[in-house]
Enzyme design. Sequence first.
Site, PDB file in Angstrom:
ATOM      1  CG  HIS A  44      -1.850  -1.161   1.172  1.00  0.00           C
ATOM      2  ND1 HIS A  44      -1.878  -2.044   2.424  1.00  0.00           N
ATOM      3  CD2 HIS A  44      -2.711  -1.666   0.471  1.00  0.00           C
ATOM      4  CE1 HIS A  44      -3.042  -2.833   1.975  1.00  0.00           C
ATOM      5  NE2 HIS A  44      -2.838  -2.474   0.575  1.00  0.00           N
ATOM      6  NE  ARG A  45       7.017   2.033   2.603  1.00  0.00           N
ATOM      7  CZ  ARG A  45       7.398   0.836   2.912  1.00  0.00           C
ATOM      8  NH1 ARG A  45       7.684   0.052   2.108  1.00  0.00           N
ATOM      9  NH2 ARG A  45       7.371   0.196   3.957  1.00  0.00           N
TER      10      ARG A  45
END
Lengths: 618, 328
Positions: free
Chosen positions: B277-278
């Site tokens: 999800h970065r």
Amino acid sequence: MTHQPVFPFISIVGQEEMKLALLLNAVNPKTGGVLLRGEKGTAKSTLVRALSALLDVPFVNLPLNATEDRLAGSIDLEMTMTIGERSVRKGLLADAHGGFLYVDEVNLLDDHITDILLDCSASGVVHLQREGVSEVYNSEFVLAGSMNPEEGELRPQFLDRFGLSVQVTASASAMERVLLMESRERFDADPQSFIAAAQERQTELKNRIQAARTLSVCVDDSIINYIAETVLNANAAGHRADIVIAEAAKAHAALNGRDKVLCEDVDAVAEFALAHRRRQMEAQNPETQNAPKENKPQQDKDNQETQDSSQRTENNSHESEGSSQQQSEGAGMETVFSVGELFGIKKIETAKDRKNRKGSGRRSRTRTDAKHGRYVRATENRGSGDIAIDATLRTAAANQFMRTPPAGFAIAIEHSDIREKQRERRIGNFILFIVDSSGSMGARARMAAAKGAVVSLLLDTYQKRDKVAMIAFRGEGSEILLQPTSSVELAERKLRELPTGGKTPLSAAIEDGRRLTGRYLRHNPDSRPVVIIMTDGRANVPYADSANPRKESQELAANWAREQKDVKFIVIDTEKKGLADFALSGELASALGAKLLEIKDLKADSLLNAVRGSFSDE
Amino acid sequence: MNRIVYPFPAIVGQDDLKLALILNVINPSISGVLIRGEKGTAKSTAVRAIANILPEIETVDGCPFNLPQYGAVLCQTCKKAECASATTMKKRVPVMELPVGATEDRVVGSLNLESALKGGKRQFEHGLLAGANRGILYVDEVNLLEDHIVDVLLDSAAMGVNTVEREGISFSHPAKFTLVGTMNPEEGELRPQLLDRFGLCVTVDGIRDVEKRVEVIERRLDFEADPEAFADKWKNECAALTDKIISAFELLKTVEADRDAMMRIAVLCMESEVDGHRADIIMLKTAKTLAAWNSRTSVLDEDISAAARLVLPHRMRRQPLQQVGRAK
């Protein structure tokens, strides 16, 4: 210490499995720790750190570059100097007693640090026996680790130490991802009020954990039978799974306010305990998962013939069936074969010697000048500043009768007393691949298999941080495809595009290889190159004027091995044993003083014998 | 350091690089930029130049961590008594440079053991990470650094704290910095794990346009001939840029992204099959910062597209052997 605001546990979006596995350990430390495996950026370490804020137990973070003396403990310098008695300063393992020990990127931990962790987590006791001090102290902790399997796997016995494991993936729901972004932004904008807003629910969870911890839960015989069946059906290795499931199920029941374990508790936790203990680890192997789509990995290893024929059919459009070998050799036709089956590689390393080397990586053990690695013994002062306190103190002690300690000190130390540490660590090697891409390699899908093996080896060199170079030979000569580089990507691309066809100029490749490693050794005299030759050994093109190309290639090979004693050779025969041709590469191997292997010998078969299958020459 | 720095606005071309740096100084939580490209493309000039136009920071005189005031818990362990009475001073945003051959000691700090043994005094020698706090850490050829050093760097960059647990030292201090790394991809890739930690990634090429190349040379010669006069000539543009950065910094606090915008980001990331999800989080931050930089308080589609171009390329490489930015 700096206090960073911690993202509240209950505000983390999704990742329910990971949360549950952590909570089970928080409730019942006997669950035996948890390993979080998964891709990067999936809140693995955020969650573990968030857990620490929920618990009233010690929470110790082990950085990757921690040294043995800080982990296990060592001599207390200040006390020893001022009082003059040996005194021990305990390490992080003592701090973690009764709480959690967290290692981020646990698969990148140095071997000697891993050994200490293994030993301690098995016995619950630290036997400190180093730098002239000895002490035994308790250290029972929950081991939490996170890792990205792309960077390499854990050693099997270390893997087994983790009670539970969770496979973590990113959320597949766009809405969930939006919620996640929202909460992250709100936290970053104003951490204090974000934490304050979560306070009530955090306290609720905290109380729930606390209540669960104090609950004594019983497990019926019927449940124990159910657990045993579950483990048996999963074909898990060892007995630890049974125990871990029982403990985790107790925690699960307690979390739900029950004092009796039900089947549903077992079902909820079983997969956590089984995922990393199933015997068929290949199925979870990242390399196999990442295999290119055009050539799905073949699970059935015994069924080599089917595999060969299936691959041959796949390549049928390129290949003109059975007799292709003769044809392509004669006509100089070239085809590009796709990459065959990928697999995990057994350990390949060079033996330890007495030289100091620089560099990093994780292949072969060596002595090193860097202040990194295992302290093996003390040496005289070389001026590196890597001082061995124990040895220095001992030397000074012997000279005390003619010295007066300064005020407030029990011992006087002078420059001549200084001793340094001799250390040992793993570094990467230089690996030269010599790949036969002559027409004979086109038959029976040999080339696809060979490419698969080389790509698998390349993945291994990536994880071990080696330098690589590549030579291919076919037709009238050999070609250096890749000069020594750390770019494994480049090597992989070159190999993928490598065409097959023509005669087998093995001698030329040997001469090119000899010159290349020779050059490399001149620039890096301390390096220990490993040369991997992948061929069927049917040399039929002479290098100089020679009537017998086969004999010539063996003579040149013997010359190479004589000239460069630091080079280690491995010959991989692409034929299968039993066929007459195996003898050809056998001759090459003995000329080089090399190990002769088949492709299948390279495979690290499974969780169970990965340790035994090592090619190290120690 | 009184050497005159080449003025940031005078750098010809390299718009992506300049934008990525500006976004990072406006919003440090974007967490750094990786510059990929050949040598001699104004990479380090740009980094030094941007530090030079940033508003000065206030620090305690002589503080190894550039702390704004005395009294943090850290100050008790640091044991520099003179700090208590020291005045604060204004200074330029620090730029620490990490050379390729740097040892771990130099990076994280170390204990001078010989002086400890002889005098019984623990003298901690601070590393580059201490000096980089509240500033910029510039790592040339980050792909050639030893793995364990890159690990340390990224750990500190992610946590904002440098934790040392080695050789008798147990110490942690704040290390919040903007990480700028450069690399030449021909010399080997960074591990995907490390790539992912860089918020943004730009690829710089030499300028192909003849006229612009001439301009590069002319300006450089002018600068070499008389740096002071050259800097003076660009003074107003520098000041304007500084003001724009400051107002974007203020405006950023009020920038809003609505659900639709975030949905677009989520879908974009899922379609590009990036790990984790970065990318989502960084893309949102970048889009918001872009909006602020363009004097807006709401995120538009164009912000998201521009952000995607900086956030996604180095993350689309999913496995160790795949090339960066290769289309699926």
